[in-house]
Enzyme design. Sequence first.
Site, mmCIF file in Angstrom:
data_model
loop_
_atom_site.group_PDB
_atom_site.id
_atom_site.type_symbol
_atom_site.label_atom_id
_atom_site.label_comp_id
_atom_site.label_asym_id
_atom_site.label_seq_id
_atom_site.Cartn_x
_atom_site.Cartn_y
_atom_site.Cartn_z
ATOM 1 C CE LYS A 119 -4.119 -2.001 2.168
ATOM 2 N NZ LYS A 119 -5.131 -1.849 3.235
ATOM 3 C CG ASP B 81 -8.742 0.072 3.140
ATOM 4 O OD1 ASP B 81 -9.549 -0.783 2.725
ATOM 5 O OD2 ASP B 81 -7.515 -0.100 3.142
#
Length: 275
Positions: free
Chosen positions: A68, A105
């Site tokens: 990420k 997210d």
Amino acid sequence: MSTDRRAAVLGSPIAHSLSPVLHRAAYGELGLVDWTYDLFDVDEAALPGFLKDLGPEWAGLSLTMPLKRAVIPLLDEISGTAASVEAVNTVVFTDDGRRVGDNTDIPGIVAALRERGIDQVESAAILGAGATASSALAALARICTGEVVAYVRSQARAAEMREWGERLGVEVRTEAWADAERALSAPLVIATTPAGATDALSAAVPERPATLFDVLYDPWPTALAARWSMYGGAVVSGLDLLVHQAVLQVEQMTGRSPAPLTAMRKAGEHALEGR
């Protein structure tokens, strides 16, 4: 010319990812018969080469640990949401060949809470201080009007959480993990810890708990979530987060909206039952 489109989830380890189940369910509902979604075990060292070899049929990628942050220097642009936590979990390839990173997210957490009728809270508690905790803080920046108390295991983690709070515009107070039972009386508790870490807290759940968001989904329920439900508290699960963030990924990669939330959740539940 082929109209086949491709997407995939990358990470390491990746074998247990539910992303293929969720995205393929969405393609089925949306009638995207020429779309495929795969998974590839890719670590930080292999990521540049993997991206370099992708052809024009690729629409997007989902990214999990440890990619990420590693992907950011390899992209042409990242969204403000991704920049706020220095984490990208979604890459979309534009028609002109650019690589654009986003983080679904954070809005996924907000959407999962909103689905349970929680649009705003006066205060909240976070259990843990890892990467998911920073995303939780970013989500709370959108819905929490007061203080967030983070319960952490070390002074270094405490300092990190306070720094994230300053960056994200959230009032963060840190407390020792030994006092984590106090967290359970907050209007919203977000547990971001690994499996088993909160099991001992289950005995301290108050008689009338408010809302627990436990980011785990396998195995489910956690001991804390089970006790919380037993006492009548609202519980949001890691599967809720996984589905909501995947909905946003599908919409970005395919250009089709809304993505089929219900079908994707059912597919995820069915896959977990089979494990």
